[in-house]
Design a protein around this motif. Sequence first.
Motif, short mmCIF file in Angstrom:
data_model
loop_
_atom_site.label_atom_id
_atom_site.label_comp_id
_atom_site.label_asym_id
_atom_site.label_seq_id
_atom_site.Cartn_x
_atom_site.Cartn_y
_atom_site.Cartn_z
N ARG A 177 1.00 -1.39 -0.02
CA ARG A 177 0.10 0.04 -0.02
C ARG A 177 0.71 1.14 0.09
O ARG A 177 0.67 2.18 -0.62
CB ARG A 177 -0.82 -0.04 1.22
N ARG A 178 1.80 1.29 0.60
CA ARG A 178 2.95 2.41 0.83
C ARG A 178 3.47 2.64 -0.59
O ARG A 178 3.39 3.87 -1.10
CB ARG A 178 4.01 2.13 1.68
N ARG A 179 3.79 1.64 -1.32
CA ARG A 179 4.57 1.95 -2.59
C ARG A 179 3.55 2.38 -3.73
O ARG A 179 3.83 3.27 -4.47
CB ARG A 179 4.93 0.46 -3.17
N PHE A 180 2.02 1.93 -3.39
CA PHE A 180 1.30 2.34 -4.40
C PHE A 180 0.68 3.84 -4.06
O PHE A 180 0.50 4.44 -5.05
CB PHE A 180 -0.04 1.29 -4.17
N GLU A 181 0.53 4.02 -2.84
CA GLU A 181 -0.10 5.55 -2.51
C GLU A 181 1.27 6.54 -2.49
O GLU A 181 0.73 7.61 -2.64
CB GLU A 181 -0.42 5.24 -1.08
N GLN A 182 2.35 6.11 -2.76
CA GLN A 182 3.59 7.09 -2.93
C GLN A 182 3.64 7.69 -4.39
O GLN A 182 4.26 8.80 -4.74
CB GLN A 182 4.89 6.61 -2.65
N GLN A 183 2.64 7.17 -5.21
CA GLN A 183 2.83 7.67 -6.64
C GLN A 183 1.97 9.16 -6.76
O GLN A 183 0.83 9.17 -6.27
CB GLN A 183 2.07 6.70 -7.69
N PRO A 184 2.49 9.85 -7.40
CA PRO A 184 1.81 11.31 -7.56
C PRO A 184 0.51 11.44 -7.90
O PRO A 184 -0.39 12.12 -7.28
CB PRO A 184 2.82 12.13 -8.48
N ARG A 185 -0.05 10.53 -8.85
CA ARG A 185 -1.39 10.55 -9.42
C ARG A 185 -2.12 9.92 -8.14
O ARG A 185 -3.42 10.53 -7.71
CB ARG A 185 -1.56 9.57 -10.49
N VAL A 186 -1.92 9.15 -7.41
CA VAL A 186 -2.60 8.42 -6.44
C VAL A 186 -2.71 9.48 -5.09
O VAL A 186 -3.67 9.56 -4.62
CB VAL A 186 -1.86 7.15 -5.93
#
Length: 229
Positions: A139-148
């Motif tokens: 979840r951390r890797r996913f949510e650190q993306q600018p679009r997310v």
Amino acid sequence: MPTPTGYADLVVTVCFAPGDDADWFAASEKVNDLLEANGTPARRYRVRHRRLIGWLTRFIGYYLLDAARRFGAITVAAGGRKSRLDLTGTAATAAHDATLRWRAWNTHIAARTLPARPWEDFLAQHHAAPATVTVAEARRRFEQQPRVLAMLAHHFDPYELSVYQAGEATYAGLHWRAALIGDALITTDGRLLTPAGDSVADRFRFLNEACAYVRSLHRRARLCAVAIA
């Protein structure tokens, strides 16, 4: 959309053949038997009012389950006889709302950020190496993306990212199907239909099958939507 939350916040559509006991207790029993979960009625369906006597059917709750009223008139219900539920109207409303959401997302998010990898990619990393990539790390890797991050900031569901990025028609198409079916469907003969996996493609295949099944039901068959919290 797919998240590692078990049965939390799911809606199950329970189908009953004409003539079967089709009250709320029967629907709850089916859900408990197949999913070992308890739920509450989910008022998801618009109610159909007959053209010739519509003024009367607006106020009579026959063949409906857990109907809600506005100024005395019935507007939505958690289920009932298929012929009394406005399935077309329910789908159209969901498609309209989804289209407005997608266009807002396209204006405020897509136009200002680069495409991002969807949650399903990171969930696959977790499944491939659960000891190395925990759910929290995925979840951390996913949510650190600018679009997310932008989606979170503007109150768009980031776990729908893959469907948003697939385009307006795809996003609306998923949501009108989901409005009719929910996340799982129990057939009249007690079969449980669910997506085969976590991907959006699996969800579409399930929803297409479930919608075709509901269309095939007799007009006197009954549906009941159960929310598992």
